[in-house]
Write a protein that holds these residues in place. Structure first.
Motif, PDB file in Angstrom:
ATOM      1  N   ALA A  97       0.830  -1.211   0.000  1.00 37.11           N
ATOM      2  CA  ALA A  97       0.000   0.000   0.000  1.00 37.11           C
ATOM      3  C   ALA A  97       0.863   1.259   0.000  1.00 37.11           C
ATOM      4  N   LEU A  98       1.963   1.208   0.743  1.00 34.12           N
ATOM      5  CA  LEU A  98       2.878   2.346   0.765  1.00 34.12           C
ATOM      6  C   LEU A  98       3.385   2.647  -0.641  1.00 34.12           C
ATOM      7  N   PHE A  99       3.762   1.622  -1.372  1.00 34.44           N
ATOM      8  CA  PHE A  99       4.314   1.864  -2.698  1.00 34.44           C
ATOM      9  C   PHE A  99       3.243   2.118  -3.751  1.00 34.44           C
ATOM     10  N   ASP A 100       2.012   1.731  -3.483  1.00 37.38           N
ATOM     11  CA  ASP A 100       0.907   2.223  -4.311  1.00 37.38           C
ATOM     12  C   ASP A 100       0.847   3.748  -4.195  1.00 37.38           C
ATOM     13  N   GLY A 101       1.011   4.216  -2.959  1.00 41.76           N
ATOM     14  CA  GLY A 101       1.004   5.662  -2.722  1.00 41.76           C
ATOM     15  C   GLY A 101       2.192   6.352  -3.346  1.00 41.76           C
ATOM     16  N   VAL A 102       3.363   5.728  -3.282  1.00 43.21           N
ATOM     17  CA  VAL A 102       4.558   6.306  -3.901  1.00 43.21           C
ATOM     18  C   VAL A 102       4.351   6.454  -5.407  1.00 43.21           C
ATOM     19  N   LEU A 164      13.931  -1.416  -1.520  1.00 44.09           N
ATOM     20  CA  LEU A 164      12.691  -0.633  -1.596  1.00 44.09           C
ATOM     21  C   LEU A 164      12.971   0.870  -1.559  1.00 44.09           C
ATOM     22  N   LEU A 165      13.964   1.261  -0.760  1.00 44.57           N
ATOM     23  CA  LEU A 165      14.325   2.674  -0.723  1.00 44.57           C
ATOM     24  C   LEU A 165      14.876   3.125  -2.078  1.00 44.57           C
ATOM     25  N   LEU A 166      15.611   2.251  -2.747  1.00 42.27           N
ATOM     26  CA  LEU A 166      16.089   2.582  -4.090  1.00 42.27           C
ATOM     27  C   LEU A 166      14.920   2.800  -5.049  1.00 42.27           C
ATOM     28  N   ILE A 167      13.898   1.969  -4.949  1.00 45.53           N
ATOM     29  CA  ILE A 167      12.708   2.151  -5.795  1.00 45.53           C
ATOM     30  C   ILE A 167      12.029   3.479  -5.482  1.00 45.53           C
ATOM     31  N   MET A 168      11.895   3.769  -4.194  1.00 47.11           N
ATOM     32  CA  MET A 168      11.250   5.020  -3.791  1.00 47.11           C
ATOM     33  C   MET A 168      12.017   6.231  -4.314  1.00 47.11           C
ATOM     34  N   ARG A 185       5.339   6.040 -11.700  1.00 50.73           N
ATOM     35  CA  ARG A 185       4.117   5.332 -11.318  1.00 50.73           C
ATOM     36  C   ARG A 185       4.338   3.821 -11.253  1.00 50.73           C
ATOM     37  N   GLN A 186       5.402   3.334 -11.894  1.00 53.40           N
ATOM     38  CA  GLN A 186       5.685   1.901 -11.891  1.00 53.40           C
ATOM     39  C   GLN A 186       6.353   1.439 -10.598  1.00 53.40           C
ATOM     40  N   ALA A 187       6.570   2.362  -9.674  1.00 55.54           N
ATOM     41  CA  ALA A 187       7.157   2.000  -8.385  1.00 55.54           C
ATOM     42  C   ALA A 187       6.314   0.956  -7.667  1.00 55.54           C
ATOM     43  N   SER A 188       5.001   1.049  -7.808  1.00 61.07           N
ATOM     44  CA  SER A 188       4.116   0.108  -7.133  1.00 61.07           C
ATOM     45  C   SER A 188       4.358  -1.323  -7.624  1.00 61.07           C
ATOM     46  N   ARG A 189       4.363  -1.511  -8.929  1.00 63.67           N
ATOM     47  CA  ARG A 189       4.566  -2.856  -9.482  1.00 63.67           C
ATOM     48  C   ARG A 189       5.971  -3.378  -9.168  1.00 63.67           C
ATOM     49  N   ALA A 190       6.971  -2.508  -9.286  1.00 68.06           N
ATOM     50  CA  ALA A 190       8.350  -2.919  -8.993  1.00 68.06           C
ATOM     51  C   ALA A 190       8.495  -3.349  -7.543  1.00 68.06           C
ATOM     52  N   ALA A 191       7.872  -2.598  -6.632  1.00 65.92           N
ATOM     53  CA  ALA A 191       7.950  -2.934  -5.212  1.00 65.92           C
ATOM     54  C   ALA A 191       7.256  -4.262  -4.921  1.00 65.92           C
ATOM     55  N   LYS A 192       6.097  -4.483  -5.522  1.00 70.40           N
ATOM     56  CA  LYS A 192       5.379  -5.731  -5.291  1.00 70.40           C
ATOM     57  C   LYS A 192       6.164  -6.934  -5.787  1.00 70.40           C
ATOM     58  N   ASP A 193       6.792  -6.799  -6.946  1.00 67.44           N
ATOM     59  CA  ASP A 193       7.628  -7.900  -7.463  1.00 67.44           C
ATOM     60  C   ASP A 193       8.809  -8.170  -6.526  1.00 67.44           C
ATOM     61  N   ALA A 196       7.609  -9.828  -3.278  1.00 69.92           N
ATOM     62  CA  ALA A 196       7.278 -11.236  -3.532  1.00 69.92           C
ATOM     63  C   ALA A 196       8.545 -12.100  -3.601  1.00 69.92           C
ATOM     64  N   ALA A 197       9.615 -11.533  -4.117  1.00 65.89           N
ATOM     65  CA  ALA A 197      10.868 -12.272  -4.226  1.00 65.89           C
ATOM     66  C   ALA A 197      11.550 -12.477  -2.872  1.00 65.89           C
ATOM     67  N   HIS A 198      11.268 -11.570  -1.929  1.00 67.84           N
ATOM     68  CA  HIS A 198      11.939 -11.633  -0.629  1.00 67.84           C
ATOM     69  C   HIS A 198      11.104 -12.320   0.446  1.00 67.84           C
ATOM     70  N   VAL A 199       9.799 -12.291   0.302  1.00 66.72           N
ATOM     71  CA  VAL A 199       8.916 -12.779   1.375  1.00 66.72           C
ATOM     72  C   VAL A 199       8.334 -14.129   0.984  1.00 66.72           C
TER      73      VAL A 199
END
Length: 199
Positions: A97-102, A164-168, A185-193, A196-199
């Motif tokens: 949600a945070l990165f949706d906002g970013v 994530l900070l690099l994406i932000m 605007r692609q920060a949201s998709r990049a963060a989610k990917d 998913a890779a880390h969690v």
């Protein structure tokens, strides 16, 4: 008629905290749009309508004004982050949600990049108040991202938070360079990917 709470002097000048607030709001708008070195005290005085003596009474130097602006911006940005996170109990969902906002903010006309990256760039000396404020802000953001990453069960919370900070920061930079509607605007998709890779 009730007397206004905000007083003025006999010369018509705003008094006390109202003058300080006007100076700070004016400086915030100009610093964010035009940069720190490009904006002089005379410009801030002219734009705010506050006497130079009043400005120096509240902010003894331009560096003090820059530090006050960055302190306020830090508080506002951290509160904005918490507002996006707060309604989600699941830390992974909160991160997303945070990165949706970013992504949304980075692609909007009001986003002109990161005030803290700009400060670090214009004031490379690590002991300058602007650079110190930039470092403190980025560390606070990194710390919050790491807390959420740990709670989400990331295998390496430090690595995920840093990425994530690099994406932000990349999203803010895209906004400054390319303007509204940028690939920030692609920060949201990049963060989610990445999550998913880390969690």
């Amino acid at each position: 008629m009730k007397q206004e709470h905000v007083a003025t002097t006999r010369s018509g000048e705003l008094a006390g905290s109202a003058a300080r607030e006007r100076i700070l709001e004016t400086a915030a708008r100009l610093f964010y749009r035009d940069g720190y070195r490009a904006v002089g005290v005379d410009t801030i005085v002219a734009e705010s309508g506050v006497a130079k003596m009043t400005l120096y009474r509240h902010f003894p130097s331009k560096d003090d004004l820059i530090a006050a602006y960055l302190e306020r911006t830090n508080e506002q940005l951290l509160a904005w982050m918490e507002g996006l996170i707060a309604s989600h109990r699941d830390p992974r969902v909160a991160l997303e949600a945070l990165f949706d906002g970013v992504g949304k903010l980075a692609s909007s006309p009001e986003c002109l990049g990161c005030a803290f990256v700009a400060a670090a760039g214009e004031f490379p000396e690590h002991d300058h108040p602007g650079h110190e404020a930039a470092m403190a802000h980025k560390r606070a953001v990194l710390r919050r991202l790491r807390e959420l990453a740990e709670r989400a069960g990331a295998r390496d919370a430090n690595a995920l938070a840093g990425e994530l900070l690099l994406i932000m920061d990349g999203a803010w930079s895209a906004a400054r360079v390319f303007g509204s509607g940028s690939h920030g605007r692609q920060a949201s998709r990049a963060a989610k990917d990445l999550i998913a890779a880390h969690v």
